[in-house]
Design a protein around this motif. Structure first.
Motif: not given
Length: 873
Positions: A44-53, A122-128, A132-133
């Motif tokens: 694991d390296f990235l979680r959404s803000v509310n940790r749903n995904y 590309v400025a950033s990658l977000q996991l919503l 959705n990435i």
């Protein structure tokens, strides 16, 4: 050098320490991740803000060496999106985010997957928190998003656009593209296998069309599963599902790796299925493997096929001289005459016939065969007799399904096969007809002369043998008058496997292992050459019916498949003998377990046996294309395996009886006491006759003792009523045995009227059965015993009452009064001296003074049995 090494060690440890951080929401370019670098977090390296995904580099199973970039639902660890599904990497393969996008690299540094080129950096990658990435530029403009490239799953709130597809995983341990696809069109959703449609969402009864608009997208969320119109607000199609119980419930839609479209809901830390389609599990084209026959009873093989020994899944040809060809790329190298076509069997369909147009219309069967032979990608065909339409089966072979539409019965299916002998000849480039020419060239003159002499001698001997055979009569015992043409069997579609007589002799050790006997003959245990244990029933005294009629009935029985019916594996004809080969049931018949000296059956097991028997009979009455009335429902014909699974035997066999046998049907062992009152009249025998017999069996399950089949009788030798049953082999026509003090069904009626249901339960189960449980079965049994057949429940209704889908109907006392008459008329002292023991087919002993009128009843029974014993077809 030591200082340099120390610095490198420090940097290395610093890198590892930094790499174990799980980022929240956003990461920036020049970021690298691998499973190895984030091993402390399982990749694991990235979680959404509310940790749903969570985004991770993961393998499907701990033992797998294949790793993928995935997004998974954090609470359930369910993968909802995969990037490099067809190009996995190792644990050290890397995910890289740069100014040009995402790329995934294997150990050799080659890129195996990447996002397309963008016009912006590309400025950033977000996991919503939606799962959705997204890739954003410096103006927060979305350059790319994973929702536009779904794999096998749609998450709650995601828009699945028309033209998009979900492709199932190959297996839970392999994320690569599988065989099944779900595609959304402007009118409906379609399920496909190998590119062929096998089901449409509009076919599901839970799919309700609300509008004529074209579909724009599909969405699943807490409110349901809907296809939305072009306006973006109107629901074109609504799929009915259970309501969401909690706001925290979460839904996903996915295509499973075995071909079903499912909607799953995560609630209380568990997944529950809110929707699964097709409901008919046999609609999945490869559920039973190549050429496997799928039915409600499970997987089997069509007649003329057996389980593929290489894979133990799917079916292959029983004839070892034939093989199934592989599909080609369009290059034909084999002459059409090398192909043979093996019939699939009547009433057996292939899924693609429902969704494809005929290759040709208004053609003959031979033309249809020629079309398939000239196309090497064609593996079989269906031909419609009435429509004269030709349907080709191409590229892949899936499972076969039982037809539920009588209009489809005229379609005949054939599978293309190659004769191994012709294949061998073609490979060698030499045929038998080529040999004489080659031999004359290669052999010396003396060799040619020797061959000529041998050939002349063989011709003379053959002619003498032919003359001798013509003059010598064939012994009568070896002639089967009813079966003069061996090809006749191929005129009957749907026949099961035909065994050789010597194979059954070997399997049963020359029929030295009897395991039972009944009205249709003895049953022997056998072990086939492939180690399959079977039960071989030898049917005796079939009368003078022809072989074709016998084959027709066997084809009907052989094509009935249900989990609660004994499977007919094959048959054999030898001179006048007929043999049926069934699957073997290790526990034998119900009467052995229920009435034997072993441990008492628990109530739960008795209830499951009651339900299983009811399901089997319901299928015979209403689930088969041709209704079958069993006519001999009794514990001896209810078989059990080690797990107490119920299977009914001897169904459909009454049709094989000769008129002489059918007239004796009422005196067969175990039959007395189960026959309905209508056997005494000229009323038509119907499926409700089986319902009556089932009611008697149900009472036996409740009480755990045998239904002796007659009202109480007092004999001259011993005027004291006995509680013993007669021997099962007694006909009951002369010297009747002593009877019980209470007539069996009457006792149930009286206990019902008094509400004393527990007094009817097997005393060995004392304290382990509730009154409600006993009351339910007693009421169902009494409803089955109603004197008027039309007022008895159907077996389908019996199933629903037992399962609790429908409330149990209250028995009608006015329809059970005949039980009092049967039960009480012979207990009066004035009747004792007149009893001689004539037994009616309903199980009632008639006094001598009524013998004349009773003989009329018996005559009518014999007539009725001879005409209607097998039920309508």
């Amino acid at each position: 050098m030591a200082a340099v090494a120390a610095v490198l060690l420090l940097l290395s440890s610093l890198t590892i320490t930094l790499s174990t951080t799980i980022y929240s929401g956003t990461i920036s370019p020049n970021f690298t991740a691998s499973h190895f670098l984030f091993i402390e977090n399982s990749g694991d390296f990235l979680r959404s803000v509310n940790r749903n995904y969570t985004a991770a580099i993961k393998n499907p199973q701990p033992s797998s060496s294949s790793f993928y970039l995935v997004v998974y639902h954090s609470a359930s660890h369910t993968v909802v999106w995969t990037a490099n599904r067809n190009t996995p990497i190792s644990s050290s393969g890397q995910f890289r985010l740069s100014a040009t996008g995402i790329s995934i690299h294997d150990d050799s540094e080659d890129s195996v997957w990447s996002t397309p080129e963008f016009s912006s950096t590309v400025a950033s990658l977000q996991l919503l928190d939606s799962g959705n990435i997204i890739l954003l530029d410096r103006f927060n403009t979305t350059l790319w998003q994973s929702f536009d490239f779904p794999t096998d799953t749609i998450v709650s709130g995601q828009r699945f656009l028309v033209g998009k597809s979900l492709i199932a995983y190959s297996s839970p341990s392999d994320y690569s593209d599988g065989e099944y696809t779900f595609m959304l069109t402007s009118t409906t959703g379609m399920l496909q296998w190998q590119g062929l449609t096998y089901y449409e969402l509009s076919m599901d009864s839970r799919s309700i069309q609300n509008s004529a608009q074209f579909v724009s997208y599909l969405m699943v969320n807490g409110s349901g599963f809907n296809l939305i119109g072009e306006s973006g607000s109107e629901i074109v199609t609504k799929v009915l599902m259970p309501p969401v119980v909690s706001d925290s419930d979460y839904r996903i839609l996915k295509i499973s790796n075995d071909g079903y479209l499912v909607v799953l809901r995560y609630t209380n830390n568990n997944w529950v299925t809110d929707f699964a389609s097709p409901v008919d599990r046999c609609r999945s084209p490869s559920r039973c493997g190549k050429l496997g026959l799928c039915s409600s009873g499970g997987c089997s093989c069509p007649p003329g096929y057996h389980i593929d020994p290489k894979t133990n899944f799917g079916c292959s040809l029983s004839d070892n001289s034939l093989s199934l060809p592989e599909s080609c790329n369009g290059d034909e190298t084999r002459p059409p005459e090398d192909y043979v076509y093996v019939p699939i069997g009547k009433g057996l369909m292939y899924f693609s016939i429902y969704f494809t147009n005929p290759a040709r219309n208004n053609v003959g069967l031979s033309t249809c065969e020629a079309l398939c032979s000239s196309n090497c990608s064609c593996l079989g065909f269906y031909y419609g007799n009435r429509s004269e339409s030709c349907y080709l089966i191409g590229n892949h072979l899936g499972s076969i399904i039982l037809s539920s539409n009588k209009e489809e019965d005229d379609k005949l299916g054939f599978i293309k096969a190659i004769s191994l002998s012709s294949s061998s000849n073609n490979q060698n480039g030499t045929t038998a007809s080529d040999f004489p020419v080659i031999g004359l060239v290669l052999l010396p003159v003396s060799g040619v002369l020797l061959i000529s002499i041998v050939a002349i001698w063989m011709c003379i001997r053959t002619q003498k043998n032919r003359k001798k055979n013509k003059m010598k009569p064939i012994p009568k015992k070896f002639v089967d008058d009813s079966y003069s043409d061996d090809t006749e069997k191929f005129l009957i579609a749907g026949l099961p496997v035909r065994f050789k007589h010597e194979d059954l002799v070997h399997a049963t050790m020359n029929f030295s292992t009897p395991i039972g006997s009944g009205g249709f003959g003895k049953v022997y245990k056998g072990v086939l050459r492939d180690k399959t244990v079977v039960a071989v029933k030898k049917i005796t005294a079939l009368g003078s019916q022809g072989m074709k009629e016998f084959f027709t009935e066997i084809a009907i029985i052989g094509n009935i498949h249900h989990v609660n019916l004994v499977k007919l594996k094959g048959f054999c004809t030898h001179v006048r003998d007929r043999f049926l080969v069934y699957e073997y049931m290790s526990r034998g018949s119900l009467d052995r377990t229920l009435f034997g000296t072993g441990p008492a059956l628990e109530w739960k097991d008795r209830f499951e046996i009651a339900v299983g028997t009811a399901r089997g009979l319901a299928y015979l009455h209403s689930g088969c294309e041709q209704k079958i009335i069993h006519c001999d429902v009794k514990p001896e014909n209810i078989l059990l395996n080690d797990d107490l699974q119920v299977k009914i035997s001897d169904f459909g066999l009454a049709k094989l009886l000769s008129p002489e046998q059918s007239g004796l049907f009422t005196t067969m062992r175990g039959t007395r006491g189960y026959l309905a009152p209508e056997w005494l009249t000229n009323e038509a025998i119907s499926d409700k006759t089986d319902v009556y017999s089932y009611g008697m069996v149900l009472l036996e399950l409740i009480q755990g003792r045998k239904n002796c089949g007659h009202a109480p009788i007092l004999s001259f030798e011993n005027p004291t009523p006995s509680t013993e049953c007669p021997s099962s082999g007694s006909s009951g026509l002369l010297n009747p045995p002593r009877a019980r003090s209470i007539y069996f069904p009457l006792q149930a009626l009286e206990m019902h009227e008094e509400g004393r249901y527990l007094d009817l339960v097997d005393p060995r189960l004392s304290g382990r059965v509730t009154k409600h449980e006993a009351e339910k079965l007693v009421k169902v049994a009494l409803c089955c015993l109603h004197e008027n057949p039309s007022l008895r429940p159907t077996m389908a209704n019996v199933v629903t009452m037992l399962e609790g889908t429908l409330p149990v109907v209250e028995p009608r006392l006015d329809l059970l009064g005949f039980l009092r008459f049967y039960g009480r008329r012979f207990t009066e002292p004035s009747m004792v001296a007149t009893v001689t023991g004539v037994e009616t087919p309903s199980g009632v002993m008639a006094p001598a003074t009524e013998s004349s009128s009773m003989s009329v009843f018996l005559d009518s029974v014999s007539y009725t049995l001879s005409q209607q014993v097998s039920g309508p077809r």
